[in-house]
Structures are given as structure tokens and as C-alpha cells.
Design an enzyme around this catalytic site. Structure first.
Site, PDB file in Angstrom:
ATOM      1  N   GLU A   1      16.454   6.204   8.785  1.00  0.00           N
ATOM      2  CA  GLU A   1      16.259   5.524   7.496  1.00  0.00           C
ATOM      3  C   GLU A   1      15.475   4.216   7.642  1.00  0.00           C
ATOM      4  OE1 GLU A   1      19.898   5.820   4.849  1.00  0.00           O
ATOM      5  OE2 GLU A   1      20.772   6.306   6.796  1.00  0.00           O
TER       6      GLU A   1
ATOM      7  N   SER B   1      20.926   8.793   3.215  1.00  0.00           N
ATOM      8  CA  SER B   1      19.714   9.062   2.446  1.00  0.00           C
ATOM      9  C   SER B   1      19.406  10.552   2.353  1.00  0.00           C
ATOM     10  CB  SER B   1      18.509   8.316   3.048  1.00  0.00           C
ATOM     11  OG  SER B   1      18.635   6.933   2.869  1.00  0.00           O
TER      12      SER B   1
ATOM     13  N   TYR C   1      13.692   7.911  -3.413  1.00  0.00           N
ATOM     14  CA  TYR C   1      12.916   6.705  -3.135  1.00  0.00           C
ATOM     15  C   TYR C   1      11.459   6.720  -3.589  1.00  0.00           C
ATOM     16  CZ  TYR C   1      16.897   5.888  -0.084  1.00  0.00           C
ATOM     17  OH  TYR C   1      18.167   5.711   0.393  1.00  0.00           O
TER      18      TYR C   1
ATOM     19  N   ARG D   1      29.106   1.243  -1.663  1.00  0.00           N
ATOM     20  CA  ARG D   1      28.857   2.120  -2.813  1.00  0.00           C
ATOM     21  C   ARG D   1      29.516   3.462  -2.547  1.00  0.00           C
ATOM     22  NH1 ARG D   1      23.602   3.909  -2.495  1.00  0.00           N
ATOM     23  NH2 ARG D   1      24.389   6.031  -2.369  1.00  0.00           N
TER      24      ARG D   1
ATOM     25  N   ASP E   1      30.210   7.406  -3.507  1.00  0.00           N
ATOM     26  CA  ASP E   1      29.555   8.539  -4.167  1.00  0.00           C
ATOM     27  C   ASP E   1      30.567   9.625  -4.515  1.00  0.00           C
ATOM     28  OD1 ASP E   1      27.206   7.160  -3.758  1.00  0.00           O
ATOM     29  OD2 ASP E   1      26.563   8.374  -2.049  1.00  0.00           O
TER      30      ASP E   1
ATOM     31  N   GLU F   1      31.246  10.441  -0.144  1.00  0.00           N
ATOM     32  CA  GLU F   1      31.015   9.521   0.970  1.00  0.00           C
ATOM     33  C   GLU F   1      30.969   8.094   0.455  1.00  0.00           C
ATOM     34  OE1 GLU F   1      26.740   9.225   2.390  1.00  0.00           O
ATOM     35  OE2 GLU F   1      26.683  11.198   1.432  1.00  0.00           O
TER      36      GLU F   1
ATOM     37  N   ASN G   1      28.899   4.325   1.262  1.00  0.00           N
ATOM     38  CA  ASN G   1      27.772   3.664   1.917  1.00  0.00           C
ATOM     39  C   ASN G   1      28.096   2.191   2.055  1.00  0.00           C
ATOM     40  OD1 ASN G   1      25.479   5.920   1.629  1.00  0.00           O
ATOM     41  ND2 ASN G   1      26.677   5.849  -0.268  1.00  0.00           N
TER      42      ASN G   1
ATOM     43  N   GLY H   1      21.272   0.910  -0.255  1.00  0.00           N
ATOM     44  CA  GLY H   1      19.878   0.554  -0.457  1.00  0.00           C
ATOM     45  C   GLY H   1      19.717  -0.579  -1.455  1.00  0.00           C
TER      46      GLY H   1
END
Length: 323
Positions: free
Chosen positions: A18, A150, A220, A259, A261, A275, A277, A281
């Protein structure tokens, strides 16, 4: 006051798959901090050594690294050794959160909902084991490289014939392959800030990707993905999902920010944890700034808030003597 932070390093780039996304995040963060008068400097951990990092004498760092060697506890451990406060969760929480298998196991032990799964050794899994996956998880199913982010190393398998190729893709990125039940429903994500009893969720973001394919490109580099924030959910369901996000965050002992998900299952409107994070990002397409904006918090302000939370797991002990 911007001077309270001293000299700030923004760690970005790194050596993971990433890297390019991290470079975008780091550039955004350093510009935001500098615009607020903070003495912030970029530091590419993929090109410069830990010795150089120590020599910079940063008073604190903002971790804008994604993936291995930055989000997985390794960099956090190095920063602990150097006594440099850093953003995001500590060593253990970062390591567990980076491992999708271990985070799911912790959530299961805490009674939190996550899709059914099977763990396979990438080097040793037999053809028979692969072909038994639909019996355990149904079809379609998901195959994931559990230490990547990602959406790197992820395959949606719709037939038995496609299992081997999906498995081989995951095995390129990881020594372990996570096979997971496919959840048909709405894709949601929830930023969480703070720590322990003071942790709180920001507005939920719903992600509607072209043909439901929220892959690396659609994350992205295109404008085809729709983001709805706050997500169009009734108040009770919104509160339930936000509370579950905070529970998932605290179960892994996260701090600072992260964050979470989810998939919101169509058949019963139940949220399931996918998951977490721990260094999300911060690009122009990223979801934490989007969620913060929905509450009136600017990109610069959320960067400042995250930087304020920088700390260490273990604070240096004065007058230490060996026993």
C-alpha cells in the site's frame, strides 16, 4: 496552539503493498498540519532508516503508513523504544487488528458478530481442503490475504472451479489464506476516535461501488463509487452499528483512531464485522475525513485531533534500576 506539538514527523510511504496510497495520505496530512502552523515534516520509512528517524528528534509522529511495517505493530514497537509518541493504537492492538484472522477470533470471544470463516495454510492447503470450502461457507465465498489492506489479495469466488485461482492470488501476498462467508448486503464503515469509555463513533459511511466491487481501483482512482454519509439508515439501526463499532474497537484495545468495516446483511438487517483499520487512509477519496466532514469537522481539524491523541503504550520510568 500549534507549538504544543513541537517537531512533528509524518511517517508515510513505507515498504508495504500500500506504499502508493500511503504517500497520498502522508502528503495530505503534512499539508494540513503545516497549514495550521505545525512544524510537520514528511519521513518516508521505505527509504530512510530507523537511525535517521531517531536522529530527526521528532517530538511526536503522525503515522500515515498503511499495511505491513507501519500499521502492524512493528513501527509502533520501534517508536516505543525511541520514546516518540505516535498516533493510533499501540503495539498489540495494531498487530491484532492487522491480522484479520486474529481480530475475528477476538471479536468472536467477545460475542461480537463476524462472518463464518476457515483459515488455510497457503503452502500446505490441499486441493481437497479447498473444494470443501463451499460445504462449510457456501457460494459465493471470499478469499482474503489476512495481513493486507486496501482490498489487496482478495477474491470473490462464485464457483468451485474458481477456488484454486483465488487461493493462488491470496497466497502471493500471505502465508495464510482466510476463507470467509460471503455476505450479501450493504457495505458500511465507521470511524472511531478516543479510548476506552471515551471512545465514540463518527457518522456511518455507506459505500456503493460499481457492481458492488469496491476494489483497489474503485477505492482510490475513480469517481464511480458512491459514498453516502451519513448512511441512509434509521436512527435505531444507526445507533446499533455505531455502538458495535465502538465495542469492536475496544475489544482490540484500540486508541486514538481507527475505522471499522461492516456488511449489513440484506436478509435480516444485521451488521457483521469484517475488519478494523488502525491507520486508515487520508487521501482525497478516504472515508474518515468524509465522515468527519458530515459533522462539520474539516480535514485539517481531524488531522489535528488525531495528532493530539499521540501517545505511548509504555511511558519511560524515572530512576529505573535493574533488579
Amino acid at each position: 496552539m500549534s507549538s504544543q506539538f513541537g517537531k512533528v514527523g509524518v511517517l508515510f510511504g513505507g515498504r508495504s503493498a500500500e506504499r502508493e496510497v500511503s504517500k497520498m495520505s502522508g502528503n495530505g496530512v503534512v499539508q494540513a498540519l503545516q497549514h495550521r502552523g505545525i512544524d510537520a515534516h514528511l519521513f518516508d520509512t521505505g527509504e530512510r532508516s530507523l537511525a535517521e528517524l531517531a536522529a530527526e528528534k521528532f517530538d511526536r509522529v503522525f503515522i500515515a503508513l498503511h499495511g505491513r511495517y507501519g500499521e502492524d505493530g512493528t513501527m509502533q514497537g520501534a517508536l516505543e523504544q525511541m520514546h516518540i509518541p505516535y498516533t493510533g493504537p499501540g503495539v498489540m492492538a495494531s498487530a491484532i487488528a492487522m491480522d484479520k484472522v486474529m481480530s475475528k477470533r477476538v471479536w468472536q470471544s467477545a460475542g461480537l458478530p463476524t462472518p463464518r470463516f476457515v483459515v488455510l495454510n497457503a503452502a500446505e492447503a490441499s486441493s481437497e481442503q479447498l473444494h470443501q470450502l463451499p460445504d462449510a461457507l457456501g457460494l459465493p465465498l471470499m478469499l482474503k490475504a489476512p495481513h493486507e489492506g486496501s482490498t489487496i489479495g482478495i477474491s470473490k469466488v462464485v464457483s468451485v472451479d474458481a477456488i484454486q485461482s483465488g487461493f493462488d492470488l491470496c497466497a502471493k501476498y500471505d502465508e495464510t489464506v482466510l476463507a470467509e462467508e460471503f455476505i450479501s448486503g450493504r457495505e458500511l464503515t465507521v470511524p472511531v476516535l478516543g479510548r476506552g469509555s471515551k471512545a465514540y463513533a463518527l457518522p456511518i459511511v455507506e459505500i456503493r461501488a460499481p457492481e458492488g466491487n469496491y476494489d483497489y481501483q474503485n477505492k482510490y482512482f475513480t469517481d464511480d463509487t458512491q459514498y453516502l454519509c451519513p448512511a441512509p439508515l434509521d436512527d435505531a439501526l444507526t445507533q446499533k452499528i455505531q455502538a458495535l463499532a465502538v465495542q469492536a474497537y475496544n475489544a482490540l484495545d484500540c486508541r486514538g483512531w481507527a475505522r471499522v468495516d461492516f456488511m449489513l446483511r440484506t436478509v435480516d438487517n444485521e451488521p457483521l464485522l469484517l475488519e478494523i483499520n488502525t491507520s486508515p487512509g487520508m487521501t482525497g477519496h478516504s472515508l474518515v475525513p468524509m465522515s468527519a466532514k458530515a459533522t462539520g469537522i474539516s480535514y485539517e481539524e481531524i488531522c489535528n485531533t488525531i495528532l493530539e491523541s499521540a501517545t505511548l503504550d509504555l511511558h519511560p520510568t524515572k530512576n529505573w534500576t535493574s533488579v
